[in-house]
Scaffold this active site. Structure first.
Site, short mmCIF file in Angstrom:
data_model
loop_
_atom_site.label_atom_id
_atom_site.label_comp_id
_atom_site.label_asym_id
_atom_site.label_seq_id
_atom_site.Cartn_x
_atom_site.Cartn_y
_atom_site.Cartn_z
N GLU A 209 45.22 50.13 52.41
CA GLU A 209 46.64 50.26 52.04
C GLU A 209 46.91 51.71 51.65
O GLU A 209 45.99 52.45 51.31
CB GLU A 209 46.92 49.41 50.80
CG GLU A 209 46.39 48.01 50.84
CD GLU A 209 47.42 47.02 51.33
OE1 GLU A 209 48.61 47.38 51.33
OE2 GLU A 209 47.01 45.92 51.70
N VAL B 279 39.98 34.12 50.88
CA VAL B 279 38.68 34.82 50.79
C VAL B 279 38.12 35.06 52.18
O VAL B 279 37.99 34.12 52.97
CB VAL B 279 37.66 33.99 49.97
CG1 VAL B 279 36.31 34.69 49.94
CG2 VAL B 279 38.16 33.75 48.56
N LYS C 211 38.01 37.47 44.89
CA LYS C 211 37.34 36.63 45.88
C LYS C 211 36.07 35.97 45.33
O LYS C 211 35.84 34.78 45.57
CB LYS C 211 37.04 37.47 47.13
CG LYS C 211 38.35 37.87 47.86
CD LYS C 211 38.12 38.93 48.91
CE LYS C 211 39.42 39.27 49.63
NZ LYS C 211 39.30 40.46 50.49
N1 HSE Z 1 42.29 44.26 51.47
C1 HSE Z 1 41.30 43.30 51.86
C2 HSE Z 1 40.09 43.98 52.43
C3 HSE Z 1 41.79 42.31 52.88
O1 HSE Z 1 40.06 45.21 52.58
O2 HSE Z 1 39.14 43.28 52.74
C4 HSE Z 1 42.60 41.19 52.34
O3 HSE Z 1 41.92 40.44 51.39
#
Ligand code: HSE
Length: 442
Positions: free
Chosen positions: A207, A149, A222
């Site tokens: 991503e 987290v 989270k």
């Molecule tokens: N993909 C997540 C973010 C980071 O953009 O905060 C990894 O938990």
């Protein structure tokens, strides 16, 4: 100078006799590279802290022949997880594969072999943290997941250790850097959602498939972890309502600014009597609230404890070095024999998990610009017990369609939905463009 030289020589001699702790790493992506880099960079600081040397013994990869800049010898790589899980010399395994399977099976097998586990895997911990913690306890091993987290922000161990004497009333966080970057760019640079997303992808914050971030799933994992620990009751991800940021338009962002608010994707868990209201939503928050100052890829967690009062933690929520820092914190804690890593996901039902917030809402319509429309909509709100705080009608969009924006007084979402169902039938309403909760932190 003389004393420094002498101290350095003593340190060098001590280092030769130091016990070496062997680590196995499952996965060699961005976070693993950060971990290896910090071990190299802060080697003596870490050894000083634990009185032991850390050494990466084996690393699980898909392709052992791929060229990597990790600085690790080529023969360290394996494609067989069980070479690591069954290696009697490896004490701690760092799981950085992500996702549920095969990570869960690997971790279970390693815990049964009494290896300590450090993981950054939020999806796995949110889904089966309790089960894995039980297995760790049975086997006298530790399961640590600070990095799962908010990356570099030390929030899990802080809640479960330093703030353990508090009853928590609220945990509200900006825990997803991708969406915070997109919303910041829309607010500060006037980008449309798609443009801001492309920019986030170009910079490596988002991503190529950004759905888990922009649809809110990442933030759900989270807040499930944070709330389960803070409130001492395992909260299931299926019980957490979520809404992502894909429908937020620049118009919403501009109205928020005009009203002295900012739009943030908040993950929030609030205790009300014997209920916990939990959810992930885009939210209007006052421009002057500290969470409004959290910009771009940064994360922050705001919490209220009954002894400590309000606290806010701010930092980088992703990236190789911040996440690597959290992982090494867990490794050091295990080696120092701390109590962290005890059972935090408790299968008890102290609280009812709800989503029944009584809050103001921002509602934007596109309506046909003719006399009586405003009154008709206001009447429908009134008939459903919703009191209006303000209304704005600025400019026409062309085609005789005009935006009409309401801010309500506090209301239950079910009453808002009942009013909107009625309003949606009016032929003067072209579209209910967006509904966003307003959080004034009162
Ligand atoms: N993909 C997540 C973010 C980071 O953009 O905060 C990894 O938990």
């Amino acid at each position: 100078m003389f004393f420094n030289d002498r101290q350095n020589s003593i340190d060098k001699i001590m280092e030769v006799y130091m016990e070496t702790v062997k680590l196995g790493i499952l996965g060699m992506g961005t976070v693993a590279s950060g971990l290896v880099k910090i071990i190299e960079l802060n080697n003596s600081k870490i050894s000083d802290s634990i009185g032991k040397k850390l050494c990466v013994e084996k690393v699980l990869v898909r392709n052992p022949n791929k060229k990597r800049n990790s600085g690790l010898p080529q023969n360290i790589y394996t494609t067989d997880a069980y070479e690591i899980i069954n290696d009697p010399d490896i004490q701690i395994i760092v799981e950085l594969i992500g996702g549920i399977d095969p990570a869960r099976e690997h971790i279970k097998a390693a815990l049964k072999n009494k290896k300590h586990i450090v993981t950054a895997n939020k999806a796995l911990i949110a889904a089966c943290g309790g089960e894995l913690e039980e297995l760790a306890a049975i086997n006298g091993a530790k399961l640590m997941y600070e990095a799962s987290v908010a990356g570099g922000i030390p929030i899990i161990n802080t809640i479960s250790e330093n703030l353990a004497a508090n009853e928590f009333d609220q945990i509200t966080g900006i825990v997803n850097g991708t969406t915070n970057y997109i919303l910041t760019q829309m607010t500060e640079n006037g980008l449309e959602y798609e443009q801001a997303l492309k920019e986030a992808q170009r910079l490596g914050f988002a991503e190529s498939d950004p759905s888990s971030d922009v649809e809110g799933d990442d933030a759900v994992y989270k807040i499930a972890i944070l709330a389960s620990i803070a409130f001492g009751q395992e909260i299931k991800i299926k019980d957490i309502p979520k809404e992502g940021i894909t429908k937020i338009s620049r118009e919403d962002i501009n109205y928020a600014r005009e009203l002295d608010y900012r739009i943030k994707l908040l993950a929030s868990a609030v205790k009300k009597g014997n209920e916990i209201e939990i959810g992930v939503h885009p939210t209007f928050i006052p421009a002057k609230h500290p969470l409004s100052t959290v910009k771009n890829e940064f994360n922050a967690v705001f919490l209220k404890g009954n002894a400590v009062g309000e606290l806010m933690f701010y930092g980088k929520g992703a990236g190789s070095l911040p996440t690597g820092s959290a992982i090494l914190g867990d490794i050091i804690s295990i080696l120092k024999g701390g109590k962290t890593g005890c059972h935090k996901f408790k299968k008890i039902e102290k609280y009812k998990i709800t989503y029944n917030a009584f809050k103001p809402y921002y509602i934007r319509f596109e309506v046909i610009d003719k006399p009586g429309v405003l009154g008709k909509i206001a009447d429908a709100f009134g008939a459903n017990g919703i009191s209006l705080a303000s209304v704005m009608q600025r400019q026409k969009n062309g085609d005789n369609i005009a935006p009409l924006v309401f801010i309500t007084h506090a209301a239950y979402r079910k009453n808002i939905d009942a009013a909107l169902k009625e309003i949606n039938k009016f032929e003067c309403v072209a579209k209910i463009a967006d509904i966003i909760m307003v959080e004034n932190f009162e």
